[in-house]
Design a protein around this motif. Structure first.
Motif, PDB file in Angstrom:
ATOM      1  N   UNK A  99       0.827  -1.203   0.000  1.00  8.94           N
ATOM      2  CA  UNK A  99       0.000   0.000   0.000  1.00  8.94           C
ATOM      3  C   UNK A  99       0.862   1.254   0.000  1.00  8.94           C
ATOM      4  N   UNK A 100       0.251   2.324  -0.442  1.00 13.05           N
ATOM      5  CA  UNK A 100       0.873   3.641  -0.417  1.00 13.05           C
ATOM      6  C   UNK A 100       0.315   4.372   0.794  1.00 13.05           C
ATOM      7  N   UNK A 101       1.183   4.853   1.668  1.00 14.82           N
ATOM      8  CA  UNK A 101       0.739   5.589   2.852  1.00 14.82           C
ATOM      9  C   UNK A 101       0.840   7.086   2.586  1.00 14.82           C
ATOM     10  N   UNK A 102      -0.283   7.769   2.671  1.00 13.08           N
ATOM     11  CA  UNK A 102      -0.348   9.191   2.350  1.00 13.08           C
ATOM     12  C   UNK A 102      -0.823   9.980   3.562  1.00 13.08           C
ATOM     13  N   UNK A 103      -0.231  11.149   3.752  1.00  9.09           N
ATOM     14  CA  UNK A 103      -0.682  12.048   4.806  1.00  9.09           C
ATOM     15  C   UNK A 103      -1.623  13.067   4.178  1.00  9.09           C
ATOM     16  N   UNK A 104      -2.907  12.954   4.505  1.00 12.57           N
ATOM     17  CA  UNK A 104      -3.934  13.809   3.905  1.00 12.57           C
ATOM     18  C   UNK A 104      -4.734  14.488   5.008  1.00 12.57           C
ATOM     19  N   UNK A 105      -4.690  15.817   5.037  1.00 15.07           N
ATOM     20  CA  UNK A 105      -5.450  16.609   6.023  1.00 15.07           C
ATOM     21  C   UNK A 105      -5.179  16.163   7.449  1.00 15.07           C
ATOM     22  N   UNK A 106      -3.914  15.879   7.741  1.00  9.71           N
ATOM     23  CA  UNK A 106      -3.519  15.512   9.087  1.00  9.71           C
ATOM     24  C   UNK A 106      -3.743  14.059   9.440  1.00  9.71           C
ATOM     25  N   UNK A 107      -4.293  13.289   8.525  1.00  6.05           N
ATOM     26  CA  UNK A 107      -4.536  11.867   8.772  1.00  6.05           C
ATOM     27  C   UNK A 107      -3.689  11.036   7.812  1.00  6.05           C
ATOM     28  N   UNK A 108      -3.328   9.834   8.253  1.00 10.90           N
ATOM     29  CA  UNK A 108      -2.562   8.923   7.402  1.00 10.90           C
ATOM     30  C   UNK A 108      -3.516   7.958   6.715  1.00 10.90           C
ATOM     31  N   UNK A 109      -3.468   7.957   5.388  1.00 11.26           N
ATOM     32  CA  UNK A 109      -4.315   7.090   4.587  1.00 11.26           C
ATOM     33  C   UNK A 109      -3.474   5.950   4.026  1.00 11.26           C
ATOM     34  N   UNK A 110      -3.984   4.716   4.121  1.00  7.70           N
ATOM     35  CA  UNK A 110      -3.308   3.556   3.546  1.00  7.70           C
ATOM     36  C   UNK A 110      -4.085   3.121   2.307  1.00  7.70           C
ATOM     37  N   UNK A 111      -3.485   3.336   1.120  1.00  8.28           N
ATOM     38  CA  UNK A 111      -4.160   3.047  -0.138  1.00  8.28           C
ATOM     39  C   UNK A 111      -3.517   1.820  -0.770  1.00  8.28           C
ATOM     40  N   UNK A 112      -4.217   0.671  -0.831  1.00  2.04           N
ATOM     41  CA  UNK A 112      -3.642  -0.511  -1.489  1.00  2.04           C
ATOM     42  C   UNK A 112      -3.245  -0.193  -2.920  1.00  2.04           C
ATOM     43  N   UNK A 113      -2.055  -0.632  -3.333  1.00  4.95           N
ATOM     44  CA  UNK A 113      -1.570  -0.341  -4.677  1.00  4.95           C
ATOM     45  C   UNK A 113      -2.534  -0.850  -5.744  1.00  4.95           C
ATOM     46  N   UNK A 114      -3.178  -1.985  -5.484  1.00  2.42           N
ATOM     47  CA  UNK A 114      -4.064  -2.570  -6.495  1.00  2.42           C
ATOM     48  C   UNK A 114      -5.290  -1.696  -6.753  1.00  2.42           C
ATOM     49  N   UNK A 115      -5.581  -0.720  -5.853  1.00  9.01           N
ATOM     50  CA  UNK A 115      -6.729   0.163  -6.040  1.00  9.01           C
ATOM     51  C   UNK A 115      -6.377   1.448  -6.774  1.00  9.01           C
ATOM     52  N   UNK A 116      -5.085   1.697  -6.969  1.00 10.77           N
ATOM     53  CA  UNK A 116      -4.646   2.947  -7.595  1.00 10.77           C
ATOM     54  C   UNK A 116      -4.635   2.796  -9.108  1.00 10.77           C
ATOM     55  N   UNK A 117      -5.373   3.638  -9.815  1.00 11.89           N
ATOM     56  CA  UNK A 117      -5.406   3.599 -11.280  1.00 11.89           C
ATOM     57  C   UNK A 117      -4.241   4.376 -11.885  1.00 11.89           C
ATOM     58  N   UNK A 118      -4.009   5.583 -11.383  1.00 10.00           N
ATOM     59  CA  UNK A 118      -2.866   6.370 -11.872  1.00 10.00           C
ATOM     60  C   UNK A 118      -2.557   7.508 -10.904  1.00 10.00           C
ATOM     61  N   UNK A 119      -1.373   8.089 -11.071  1.00 10.64           N
ATOM     62  CA  UNK A 119      -0.938   9.243 -10.291  1.00 10.64           C
ATOM     63  C   UNK A 119      -0.704  10.393 -11.251  1.00 10.64           C
ATOM     64  N   UNK A 178      -1.563  15.051  -2.398  1.00  7.15           N
ATOM     65  CA  UNK A 178      -0.521  15.235  -1.389  1.00  7.15           C
ATOM     66  C   UNK A 178       0.585  16.125  -1.949  1.00  7.15           C
ATOM     67  N   UNK A 179       1.296  16.799  -1.037  1.00  5.63           N
ATOM     68  CA  UNK A 179       2.423  17.645  -1.453  1.00  5.63           C
ATOM     69  C   UNK A 179       3.691  16.810  -1.455  1.00  5.63           C
ATOM     70  N   UNK A 180       3.876  16.057  -2.528  1.00  2.72           N
ATOM     71  CA  UNK A 180       5.064  15.235  -2.736  1.00  2.72           C
ATOM     72  C   UNK A 180       5.415  15.269  -4.205  1.00  2.72           C
ATOM     73  N   UNK A 181       6.623  14.834  -4.527  1.00  5.20           N
ATOM     74  CA  UNK A 181       6.981  14.741  -5.935  1.00  5.20           C
ATOM     75  C   UNK A 181       6.585  13.364  -6.475  1.00  5.20           C
ATOM     76  N   UNK A 182       6.430  13.298  -7.778  1.00  6.18           N
ATOM     77  CA  UNK A 182       6.101  12.016  -8.399  1.00  6.18           C
ATOM     78  C   UNK A 182       7.235  11.021  -8.195  1.00  6.18           C
ATOM     79  N   UNK A 183       8.471  11.500  -8.226  1.00  2.85           N
ATOM     80  CA  UNK A 183       9.621  10.609  -8.014  1.00  2.85           C
ATOM     81  C   UNK A 183       9.587   9.983  -6.628  1.00  2.85           C
ATOM     82  N   UNK A 184       9.209  10.744  -5.625  1.00  3.20           N
ATOM     83  CA  UNK A 184       9.140  10.216  -4.261  1.00  3.20           C
ATOM     84  C   UNK A 184       8.089   9.113  -4.145  1.00  3.20           C
ATOM     85  N   UNK A 185       6.942   9.327  -4.763  1.00  8.77           N
ATOM     86  CA  UNK A 185       5.880   8.330  -4.687  1.00  8.77           C
ATOM     87  C   UNK A 185       6.210   7.102  -5.524  1.00  8.77           C
ATOM     88  N   UNK A 186       6.893   7.294  -6.645  1.00  6.91           N
ATOM     89  CA  UNK A 186       7.285   6.164  -7.495  1.00  6.91           C
ATOM     90  C   UNK A 186       8.120   5.143  -6.738  1.00  6.91           C
TER      91      UNK A 186
END
Length: 231
Positions: free
Chosen positions: A131-151, A168-176
């Motif tokens: 999963x991809x862990x994202x910090x969104x509005x002060x909360x940590x979201x765990x998004x399974x990779x299989x649910x992500x269509x694109x970035x 999220x305020x991150x670069x595409x390279x960081x998330x990759x």
């Protein structure tokens, strides 16, 4: 423990596949339970009781129901199980793609080719709960990779498109760096999950839901190679 099913109406072929699978499991140090079924109908009867199979090896040419039709029924409710088709005819390759088969092996199956496909299957089984862990509005979201269509990059932010859209305020390279082999960059601003790709043109990636993403000329060849390797 991995749960595997062999569905083949030829007992000799089924026994041969089982022997190859058992040797692979020993060499890969993987615990495995194998069940064999003489028809698609026999497997479906078992599947209705227990859907926890990780990998299916399906002969295409069987009695009333073919392996492709069996795969279509399974895919109506299960997108995660890995499917490998075994057959003697080339013309079924397109149908294997339609049901998101991991691979298509021609008879007689060689141990070397089957091992390579099983290694890929094992990687997918292990990674499907990443999963991809994202910090969104002060909360940590765990998004399974299989649910992500694109970035998608939007100025200084990246939006992750899944069942919802998270920015999220991150670069595409960081998330990759947190993604796996099912993702491929298709331009400066987009990374796509190959699982959701239906078609590639010279300028676009068309998703299974009808969405269209721009494909950079620079990434066209890389995208094609990634699709061939992935499927």
């Amino acid at each position: 423990m991995y749960r595997l099913a062999i569905c083949d109406d030829n007992q000799t072929d089924a026994a041969y596949l089982r022997a190859l699978l058992e040797r692979w499991a020993v060499s890969a140090d993987i615990a495995m339970k194998i069940e064999s079924f003489p028809s698609a109908e026999a497997f479906l009867f078992r599947y209705e009781e227990d859907k926890s199979f990780d990998l299916l090896l399906l002969d295409i040419e069987m009695g009333q129901m073919s392996g492709v039709e069996l795969a279509r029924r399974i895919r109506q409710h299960n997108r995660l199980v890995q499917i490998i088709f075994i057959t003697g005819y080339m013309e079924y390759i397109a149908e294997g793609y339609d049901v998101e088969a991991l691979h298509y092996l021609l008879k007689p199956v060689t141990e070397e080719k089957l091992r390579a496909v099983l290694d890929r299957a094992a990687q997918r089984i292990e990674s499907r709960e990443k999963a991809l862990c994202l910090s969104v509005s002060g909360a940590t979201m765990r998004i399974p990779l299989r649910e992500i269509r694109y970035l998608e990059v939007q100025r200084n932010y990246v939006t992750v498109h899944g069942q919802e859209a998270w920015t999220v305020k991150k670069t595409l390279n960081e998330l990759e760096e947190e993604l796996d082999e099912s993702f491929c960059r298709i331009g400066r601003s987009f990374v796509v999950n190959l699982h959701y790709v239906r078609k590639i043109t010279r300028t676009q990636v068309i998703l299974k839901d009808g969405g269209e993403l721009p494909l950079s000329r620079k990434f066209y060849e890389e995208m094609n190679r990634a699709m061939i390797h992935y499927f």
